[in-house]
Design a protein around this motif. Sequence first.
Motif, short mmCIF file in Angstrom:
data_model
loop_
_atom_site.label_atom_id
_atom_site.label_comp_id
_atom_site.label_asym_id
_atom_site.label_seq_id
_atom_site.Cartn_x
_atom_site.Cartn_y
_atom_site.Cartn_z
N ALA A 100 4.34 16.62 0.26
CA ALA A 100 3.27 16.21 -0.66
C ALA A 100 2.64 14.90 -0.22
CB ALA A 100 3.83 16.07 -2.08
N TYR A 101 3.47 13.98 0.25
CA TYR A 101 2.95 12.68 0.68
C TYR A 101 2.07 12.85 1.92
CZ TYR A 101 2.88 7.62 1.51
OH TYR A 101 2.48 6.32 1.68
N ARG A 102 2.54 13.62 2.87
CA ARG A 102 1.75 13.84 4.09
C ARG A 102 0.41 14.49 3.78
NH1 ARG A 102 6.76 16.14 7.80
NH2 ARG A 102 7.35 14.15 8.77
N GLU A 103 0.43 15.46 2.86
CA GLU A 103 -0.82 16.14 2.51
C GLU A 103 -1.79 15.20 1.83
OE1 GLU A 103 0.48 19.37 0.10
OE2 GLU A 103 1.01 20.67 1.81
N THR A 104 -1.26 14.26 1.05
CA THR A 104 -2.12 13.35 0.28
C THR A 104 -2.62 12.17 1.13
OG1 THR A 104 -0.91 13.92 -1.73
CG2 THR A 104 -2.28 11.94 -1.80
N TYR A 105 -1.72 11.59 1.93
CA TYR A 105 -2.05 10.34 2.62
C TYR A 105 -2.13 10.46 4.14
CZ TYR A 105 -0.97 8.50 -2.00
OH TYR A 105 -0.96 8.27 -3.35
N LYS A 106 -1.86 11.66 4.67
CA LYS A 106 -2.03 11.93 6.10
C LYS A 106 -1.14 11.04 6.98
CE LYS A 106 -5.24 14.52 4.44
NZ LYS A 106 -4.85 15.89 4.05
N GLU A 107 0.04 10.69 6.48
CA GLU A 107 1.01 9.94 7.26
C GLU A 107 2.40 10.17 6.68
OE1 GLU A 107 -0.03 5.83 6.97
OE2 GLU A 107 0.72 5.63 4.92
N SER A 122 17.24 18.11 2.43
CA SER A 122 17.32 18.50 1.03
C SER A 122 15.93 18.89 0.52
CB SER A 122 17.89 17.37 0.17
OG SER A 122 16.92 16.37 -0.06
N GLU A 123 15.90 19.82 -0.42
CA GLU A 123 14.62 20.31 -0.94
C GLU A 123 13.81 19.20 -1.58
OE1 GLU A 123 12.92 23.86 -3.91
OE2 GLU A 123 15.07 23.42 -3.80
N LYS A 124 14.49 18.31 -2.31
CA LYS A 124 13.80 17.22 -2.99
C LYS A 124 13.09 16.30 -1.99
CE LYS A 124 15.77 15.57 -6.65
NZ LYS A 124 14.81 15.84 -7.76
N VAL A 125 13.80 15.97 -0.90
CA VAL A 125 13.21 15.09 0.12
C VAL A 125 12.05 15.77 0.82
CG1 VAL A 125 13.62 13.91 2.32
CG2 VAL A 125 15.30 13.71 0.48
N GLN A 126 12.26 17.00 1.24
CA GLN A 126 11.23 17.69 2.00
C GLN A 126 9.99 18.00 1.16
OE1 GLN A 126 11.06 17.97 5.32
NE2 GLN A 126 12.93 16.72 5.20
N ASN A 127 10.16 18.28 -0.12
CA ASN A 127 9.00 18.47 -1.00
C ASN A 127 8.19 17.19 -1.12
OD1 ASN A 127 9.58 21.15 -1.48
ND2 ASN A 127 10.59 20.78 -3.44
N PHE A 128 8.91 16.06 -1.25
CA PHE A 128 8.24 14.76 -1.32
C PHE A 128 7.49 14.46 -0.03
CE2 PHE A 128 8.88 10.27 0.07
CZ PHE A 128 7.89 9.69 -0.69
N VAL A 129 8.15 14.65 1.10
CA VAL A 129 7.54 14.35 2.40
C VAL A 129 6.28 15.21 2.59
CG1 VAL A 129 7.85 14.49 4.91
CG2 VAL A 129 9.68 13.56 3.48
N VAL A 134 0.84 -1.20 0.00
CA VAL A 134 0.00 0.00 0.00
C VAL A 134 0.87 1.25 0.00
CG1 VAL A 134 -1.66 1.34 1.34
CG2 VAL A 134 -2.00 -1.12 1.06
N THR A 135 1.87 1.28 0.87
CA THR A 135 2.72 2.47 0.93
C THR A 135 3.56 2.62 -0.34
OG1 THR A 135 4.31 3.68 2.30
CG2 THR A 135 4.63 1.33 2.16
N ALA A 136 4.00 1.50 -0.91
CA ALA A 136 4.75 1.57 -2.17
C ALA A 136 3.87 2.13 -3.29
CB ALA A 136 5.27 0.18 -2.55
N THR A 137 2.65 1.64 -3.37
CA THR A 137 1.72 2.11 -4.39
C THR A 137 1.38 3.59 -4.20
OG1 THR A 137 0.77 -0.09 -4.62
CG2 THR A 137 -0.56 1.75 -5.41
N ASN A 138 1.24 4.01 -2.96
CA ASN A 138 0.98 5.43 -2.69
C ASN A 138 2.10 6.30 -3.25
OD1 ASN A 138 -1.36 4.80 -1.35
ND2 ASN A 138 -0.53 5.07 0.70
N GLY A 139 3.35 5.84 -3.07
CA GLY A 139 4.48 6.61 -3.58
C GLY A 139 4.49 6.74 -5.09
N SER A 140 4.26 5.63 -5.78
CA SER A 140 4.27 5.67 -7.25
C SER A 140 3.07 6.43 -7.79
CB SER A 140 4.32 4.25 -7.82
OG SER A 140 3.29 3.44 -7.30
N LYS A 141 1.92 6.30 -7.15
CA LYS A 141 0.73 7.05 -7.59
C LYS A 141 0.95 8.55 -7.43
CE LYS A 141 -3.14 3.83 -6.97
NZ LYS A 141 -4.36 3.54 -6.16
N LEU A 142 1.57 8.95 -6.33
CA LEU A 142 1.85 10.37 -6.11
C LEU A 142 2.73 10.91 -7.23
CD1 LEU A 142 1.69 12.90 -4.29
CD2 LEU A 142 3.69 12.02 -3.07
#
Length: 384
Positions: free
Chosen positions: A299-306, A290-297, A52-60
């Motif tokens: 976006a992921y938190r906003e989308t999946y609430k974790e 790093s900007e790349k990591v923090q932007n990902f984190v 589930v978490t892997a799929t969330n990452g690729s979908k994002l």
Amino acid sequence: MKKLTLMLLGVTCLLTACGGNETKEAAAPKKEEVVKIGATAPLTGPVAIYGVTATNGSKLAMEEINKNGGVLGKKIDFIVLDSKGDSTEAVMAYNRLVDEGIVAFIGDAPSKPSLAIAEVAAQDNMPMITPTGTQFNITEAGKNVFRACFTDPYQGRILANFAKNNLKVKTAAIVVNNSSDHSNGVTEAFLKEAQALGIEVVAKEGYSDGDKDFRAQLTKILPTNPDVLVIPDYYEQVALITTQAREIGLKSTFIGPDGWDGVAKTLDPSAYEAIENSYFTNHYSLDDQSEKVQNFVKAYRETYKEDPSSFAALSYDAAYMMKAAIEKAGTTEKQAVVDALKGLEYDGVTGHLTFDEKNNPVKAVTVLKIVNGKYTFDSIVEAK
């Protein structure tokens, strides 16, 4: 007169029919061209937490790519099917995706279904990236098969070096899942590297999939009092082993590979003491500024609430790597995409990577330390 009237009616009908067809064709909406990319992951079953978490990452990633124009000027139609963590189900799902017309494949999450798919995908020369399949022989299935994560043997070597150079240990014990290729791969590499580094392995005990009670093995290890206990397995078993080890009085520092990711979620906060000050290798850290990591984190938190796991980060990178390869190739023709992947140099959430001769990434390893149930950044071990 009657005959002439019928003839005129027939001509009128023909003209009407012809006109009707022209109108229908002109009014029919033009079908949007898409690039179909497929994925499988265990969305249900015992290892669904990974899928589930892997799929969330690729979908994002795919959603971001489509918002920014897609690939080669076309939107990506990202199709994800449930492999249930089972090799047979995974191959069936992959074959359905091929029937759907996919031009590239991302998956699976665990190693066994990834290998099963890789062996079939090699026959199709399907461009394939497994985000998280760490078993060494996955990429040996074919020249079309790549991975975003490092391998089990690489983690074993890193753990031995970390134990020697960072933790300054002299002795180690290991408890291994004899039914798991992942566990065995880490174990064999750790033992070999430990010997080369002068770490004395004072005990090695085994168990099998499905075991719940590890006290017999741990009781045998107890009198050897090792500086570290290596636990190369997935988080469910790790939660049980670490808890039982503390219960019998084992004081060793616990270390392990990326399969640990998720162990804190498995334990009740009242049991965090069992994993306190343990270390495990992983692919990135939430603390990386790093900007790349923090932007990902973000976006992921906003989308999946974790918080995003390493599986999510690797799958996010795998999606962008496939996009980069297709764009570099300038086409979705399979061999062109495979060739583009082979020469890819990519900067992602999980670091900078290139591929070696086995299509395995050359990249750094993050070591995390567990403090109060949180995975805190400890150190980076650079790839050599």
